[in-house]
Design a protein around this motif. Structure first.
Motif, PDB file in Angstrom:
ATOM      1  N   GLY A  57     101.480 -28.661  79.597  1.00 35.43           N
ATOM      2  CA  GLY A  57     101.744 -27.910  78.822  1.00 35.43           C
ATOM      3  C   GLY A  57     100.314 -27.513  77.473  1.00 35.43           C
ATOM      4  N   ILE A  58     100.249 -26.203  77.014  1.00 28.59           N
ATOM      5  CA  ILE A  58      98.579 -26.108  76.444  1.00 28.59           C
ATOM      6  C   ILE A  58      98.670 -24.943  75.872  1.00 28.59           C
ATOM      7  CG2 ILE A  58      97.583 -24.618  78.335  1.00 28.59           C
ATOM      8  CD1 ILE A  58      96.042 -27.959  77.474  1.00 28.59           C
ATOM      9  N   PHE A  59      98.718 -24.784  74.003  1.00 31.15           N
ATOM     10  CA  PHE A  59      98.513 -24.198  73.438  1.00 31.15           C
ATOM     11  C   PHE A  59      96.989 -23.738  73.746  1.00 31.15           C
ATOM     12  CE2 PHE A  59     101.335 -27.243  70.579  1.00 31.15           C
ATOM     13  CZ  PHE A  59     101.966 -26.413  70.882  1.00 31.15           C
ATOM     14  N   CYS A  60      96.890 -22.709  73.969  1.00 34.14           N
ATOM     15  CA  CYS A  60      95.160 -21.667  73.794  1.00 34.14           C
ATOM     16  C   CYS A  60      95.542 -20.506  73.102  1.00 34.14           C
ATOM     17  CB  CYS A  60      95.124 -21.730  75.347  1.00 34.14           C
ATOM     18  SG  CYS A  60      96.546 -20.649  76.753  1.00 34.14           S
ATOM     19  N   THR A  61      94.340 -19.694  73.106  1.00 29.13           N
ATOM     20  CA  THR A  61      94.327 -18.011  72.516  1.00 29.13           C
ATOM     21  C   THR A  61      94.885 -17.403  73.500  1.00 29.13           C
ATOM     22  OG1 THR A  61      92.164 -18.295  73.702  1.00 29.13           O
ATOM     23  CG2 THR A  61      92.661 -19.056  71.139  1.00 29.13           C
ATOM     24  N   GLN A  62      94.934 -16.260  73.086  1.00 31.66           N
ATOM     25  CA  GLN A  62      95.502 -14.910  73.763  1.00 31.66           C
ATOM     26  C   GLN A  62      94.037 -15.084  75.300  1.00 31.66           C
ATOM     27  OE1 GLN A  62      98.708 -13.304  73.609  1.00 31.66           O
ATOM     28  NE2 GLN A  62      97.959 -12.311  76.095  1.00 31.66           N
ATOM     29  N   GLU A  63      93.004 -14.566  74.659  1.00 29.31           N
ATOM     30  CA  GLU A  63      92.395 -14.021  75.388  1.00 29.31           C
ATOM     31  C   GLU A  63      92.008 -15.257  77.002  1.00 29.31           C
ATOM     32  OE1 GLU A  63      87.064 -13.548  74.506  1.00 29.31           O
ATOM     33  OE2 GLU A  63      88.456 -15.042  73.687  1.00 29.31           O
ATOM     34  N   ILE A  64      92.004 -16.290  76.492  1.00 25.14           N
ATOM     35  CA  ILE A  64      92.333 -17.390  77.072  1.00 25.14           C
ATOM     36  C   ILE A  64      93.193 -17.430  78.897  1.00 25.14           C
ATOM     37  CG2 ILE A  64      92.365 -20.215  77.633  1.00 25.14           C
ATOM     38  CD1 ILE A  64      90.750 -20.947  75.708  1.00 25.14           C
ATOM     39  N   ALA A  65      94.637 -17.242  77.608  1.00 25.06           N
ATOM     40  CA  ALA A  65      96.249 -16.894  78.424  1.00 25.06           C
ATOM     41  C   ALA A  65      96.170 -15.936  79.772  1.00 25.06           C
ATOM     42  CB  ALA A  65      97.022 -16.995  77.753  1.00 25.06           C
ATOM     43  N   GLU A  66      95.072 -14.646  79.021  1.00 24.03           N
ATOM     44  CA  GLU A  66      94.816 -13.693  79.869  1.00 24.03           C
ATOM     45  C   GLU A  66      93.593 -13.691  81.323  1.00 24.03           C
ATOM     46  OE1 GLU A  66      93.988 -10.799  77.953  1.00 24.03           O
ATOM     47  OE2 GLU A  66      95.453 -10.253  76.132  1.00 24.03           O
ATOM     48  N   LEU A  67      93.487 -14.427  81.284  1.00 21.25           N
ATOM     49  CA  LEU A  67      92.445 -15.068  82.147  1.00 21.25           C
ATOM     50  C   LEU A  67      93.437 -15.263  83.284  1.00 21.25           C
ATOM     51  CD1 LEU A  67      89.821 -17.518  80.893  1.00 21.25           C
ATOM     52  CD2 LEU A  67      89.808 -14.349  81.322  1.00 21.25           C
ATOM     53  N   HIS A  68      94.413 -15.708  83.375  1.00 17.81           N
ATOM     54  CA  HIS A  68      95.242 -16.068  84.651  1.00 17.81           C
ATOM     55  C   HIS A  68      94.804 -17.728  85.063  1.00 17.81           C
ATOM     56  CE1 HIS A  68      98.394 -13.232  83.394  1.00 17.81           C
ATOM     57  NE2 HIS A  68      97.164 -12.626  82.989  1.00 17.81           N
ATOM     58  N   GLN A  69      94.003 -18.598  84.569  1.00 12.01           N
ATOM     59  CA  GLN A  69      93.613 -19.301  85.083  1.00 12.01           C
ATOM     60  C   GLN A  69      93.759 -21.065  85.643  1.00 12.01           C
ATOM     61  OE1 GLN A  69      89.255 -19.333  84.737  1.00 12.01           O
ATOM     62  NE2 GLN A  69      89.163 -17.106  85.826  1.00 12.01           N
ATOM     63  N   PHE A  70      95.365 -20.893  84.924  1.00 12.19           N
ATOM     64  CA  PHE A  70      95.888 -22.261  84.546  1.00 12.19           C
ATOM     65  C   PHE A  70      97.238 -23.048  85.812  1.00 12.19           C
ATOM     66  CE2 PHE A  70      95.080 -21.216  80.000  1.00 12.19           C
ATOM     67  CZ  PHE A  70      94.467 -22.672  79.807  1.00 12.19           C
ATOM     68  N   ARG A  71      96.979 -24.333  86.085  1.00 10.54           N
ATOM     69  CA  ARG A  71      98.227 -25.130  87.657  1.00 10.54           C
ATOM     70  C   ARG A  71      98.763 -24.292  87.151  1.00 10.54           C
ATOM     71  NH1 ARG A  71      97.062 -29.947  86.018  1.00 10.54           N
ATOM     72  NH2 ARG A  71      99.247 -30.128  85.550  1.00 10.54           N
ATOM     73  N   GLY A  72      99.834 -24.076  88.289  1.00 11.23           N
ATOM     74  CA  GLY A  72     101.284 -23.030  88.329  1.00 11.23           C
ATOM     75  C   GLY A  72     102.455 -23.545  87.365  1.00 11.23           C
ATOM     76  N   ASP A  73     102.353 -25.249  87.495  1.00 11.98           N
ATOM     77  CA  ASP A  73     103.292 -25.740  86.445  1.00 11.98           C
ATOM     78  C   ASP A  73     102.461 -26.185  85.288  1.00 11.98           C
ATOM     79  OD1 ASP A  73     101.095 -27.950  87.183  1.00 11.98           O
ATOM     80  OD2 ASP A  73     102.114 -29.407  87.523  1.00 11.98           O
ATOM     81  N   ILE A  74     101.665 -26.096  85.061  1.00  6.07           N
ATOM     82  CA  ILE A  74     101.217 -25.367  83.536  1.00  6.07           C
ATOM     83  C   ILE A  74     102.249 -24.392  82.230  1.00  6.07           C
ATOM     84  CG2 ILE A  74      99.120 -25.679  81.732  1.00  6.07           C
ATOM     85  CD1 ILE A  74      97.827 -27.401  83.740  1.00  6.07           C
ATOM     86  N   ASP A  75     102.770 -25.007  81.325  1.00  7.13           N
ATOM     87  CA  ASP A  75     103.294 -23.600  80.266  1.00  7.13           C
ATOM     88  C   ASP A  75     102.100 -23.573  79.142  1.00  7.13           C
ATOM     89  OD1 ASP A  75     105.885 -23.896  81.413  1.00  7.13           O
ATOM     90  OD2 ASP A  75     106.412 -26.324  80.120  1.00  7.13           O
ATOM     91  N   VAL A  76     102.225 -22.013  78.863  1.00  3.34           N
ATOM     92  CA  VAL A  76     100.987 -22.249  78.257  1.00  3.34           C
ATOM     93  C   VAL A  76     101.822 -21.400  77.266  1.00  3.34           C
ATOM     94  CG1 VAL A  76      99.021 -19.866  78.078  1.00  3.34           C
ATOM     95  CG2 VAL A  76     100.017 -21.319  80.335  1.00  3.34           C
ATOM     96  N   ILE A  77     100.987 -21.448  76.022  1.00  3.23           N
ATOM     97  CA  ILE A  77     101.747 -21.166  75.019  1.00  3.23           C
ATOM     98  C   ILE A  77     100.875 -20.818  74.009  1.00  3.23           C
ATOM     99  CG2 ILE A  77     102.695 -22.298  72.834  1.00  3.23           C
ATOM    100  CD1 ILE A  77     103.708 -24.588  74.530  1.00  3.23           C
ATOM    101  N   VAL A  78     100.941 -19.461  73.418  1.00  2.00           N
ATOM    102  CA  VAL A  78      99.446 -19.098  73.132  1.00  2.00           C
ATOM    103  C   VAL A  78     100.088 -18.800  71.656  1.00  2.00           C
ATOM    104  CG1 VAL A  78      98.725 -16.162  72.501  1.00  2.00           C
ATOM    105  CG2 VAL A  78      99.887 -16.937  75.202  1.00  2.00           C
ATOM    106  N   VAL A  79      99.053 -18.940  70.997  1.00  2.00           N
ATOM    107  CA  VAL A  79      98.508 -19.219  69.181  1.00  2.00           C
ATOM    108  C   VAL A  79      97.197 -18.655  68.964  1.00  2.00           C
ATOM    109  CG1 VAL A  79     100.093 -20.944  69.331  1.00  2.00           C
ATOM    110  CG2 VAL A  79      97.868 -21.635  69.546  1.00  2.00           C
ATOM    111  N   ASP A  80      97.281 -18.248  67.843  1.00  7.48           N
ATOM    112  CA  ASP A  80      95.783 -17.994  66.911  1.00  7.48           C
ATOM    113  C   ASP A  80      95.129 -18.974  67.305  1.00  7.48           C
ATOM    114  OD1 ASP A  80      97.031 -19.402  65.242  1.00  7.48           O
ATOM    115  OD2 ASP A  80      96.776 -17.514  63.840  1.00  7.48           O
ATOM    116  N   ASP A  81      95.436 -20.231  67.241  1.00 10.11           N
ATOM    117  CA  ASP A  81      94.433 -21.492  66.557  1.00 10.11           C
ATOM    118  C   ASP A  81      95.407 -22.862  67.089  1.00 10.11           C
ATOM    119  OD1 ASP A  81      92.375 -23.726  65.934  1.00 10.11           O
ATOM    120  OD2 ASP A  81      92.382 -22.649  63.379  1.00 10.11           O
TER     121      ASP A  81
END
Length: 299
Positions: A57-81
């Motif tokens: 699982g990874i905390f990241c910004t919306q900008e990074i999440a929209e790149l769709h480059q994370f491994r398939g089994d990683i949960d993307v949790i979008v936060v401001d900081d």
């Protein structure tokens, strides 16, 4: 402790829609068989996340999440900081850590003016704890250790994060481990470990007065660390290393076995085994002397 929605709410007061169930927290360099939650603030670290199978699982910004480059089994949790969310959980866990009652061997002599935390301290046989020593929780002391007057073991290190929510001062979650036959001089400070890296003083190492030994520093056997030395966080020190008076060692470097840091040296790079360095910034000692002679000859 499991990282769940409820725990994150208690730490941050935020409610997430994501399914959250991790075995623990980890930085990108953490390797474990467990499922870990981490964070990134820049897309340049995406490859490092993907290469670490422990990160699920990874905390990241919306900008990074929209790149769709994370491994398939990683949960993307979008936060401001991402940094604030991650270290708010670290801080919460450290403040709510469960500890066993303190254990002090009966053969150890503790001065009546010393303070030893009632929980989370273990002190071995034949130790001496002098006046006005402070030993916080999460400190383990071996046998035949001398702790001179005014020293502080297990104090909070310097870990303050600048975030969008202001400066977050993160409580330390690690340990101090002091091996047998160590001596720590008057008014020195040995900081508690941080981010799952303990602070360690190796067997028969001797530390002089007014030394700052920062969080996560780990040294080997029979090192001699002289008065007013400052050792930055997460430094690896080998065996039989000499660190001279008022030397400054920057963080996250390695001093290999048998190296010699002369008085007042400012060390900003790793030092090879057996090497002697001098100066600000520190260079090989013989090169320093040649430069000094050349400078004096040109005056």
């Amino acid at each position: 402790m499991k990282i769940t929605k409820d725990l994150i709410f208690h730490a941050t007061k935020y409610v997430f829609k994501n399914e959250i169930n991790y075995d623990g927290l980890g930085l990108l360099v953490t390797s474990s068989n467990a499922k870990l939650l981490s964070f990134i603030e820049s897309q340049k670290y995406i490859a490092q996340v993907n290469e670490n199978s422990s990160i699920r699982g990874i905390f990241c910004t919306q900008e990074i999440a929209e790149l769709h480059q994370f491994r398939g089994d990683i949960d993307v949790i979008v936060v401001d900081d991402p940094k604030w969310f991650f270290f708010s959980i670290v801080d919460y866990l450290a403040k709510n850590k469960e500890r066993i009652p303190t254990q002090i061997d009966p053969s150890t002599r503790v001065n009546s003016t010393a303070y030893i935390s009632p929980v989370g301290v273990i002190i071995g046989k034949n130790c001496i704890v002098e006046p006005n020593v402070t030993i916080h929780s999460d400190v383990t002391v071996g046998d035949n250790v001398i702790i001179r007057a005014g020293t502080v073991l297990g104090g909070e290190g310097f870990e303050h994060k600048k975030t969008l929510h202001g400066i977050l001062s993160v409580t330390h979650n690690g340990e101090v481990i002091i091996n047998d036959n160590v001596e720590i001089g008057v008014n020195s400070h040995v900081a508690k470990g941080f981010s799952y890296r303990p602070t360690i003083i190796g067997e028969s190492t001797k530390i002089d007065a007014f030394v700052h030994y920062a969080h996560g520093v780990q040294c080997g056997r029979e090192c001699l660390i002289v008065a007013h030395a400052m050792i930055g966080g997460n430094v690896d020190i080998g065996n039989n290393v000499w660190i001279g008076p008022s030397a400054v060692i920057t963080n996250r470097i390695t001093l290999e076995d048998n190296c010699f840091i002369t008085l007042g040296a400012v060390v900003t790079r790793s030092i090879k085994s057996g090497e002697t360095v001098t100066g600000n910034f520190a260079i090989p000692h013989q090169k320093f002397l040649k430069n000094l002679k050349r400078s004096l000859a040109n005056d």
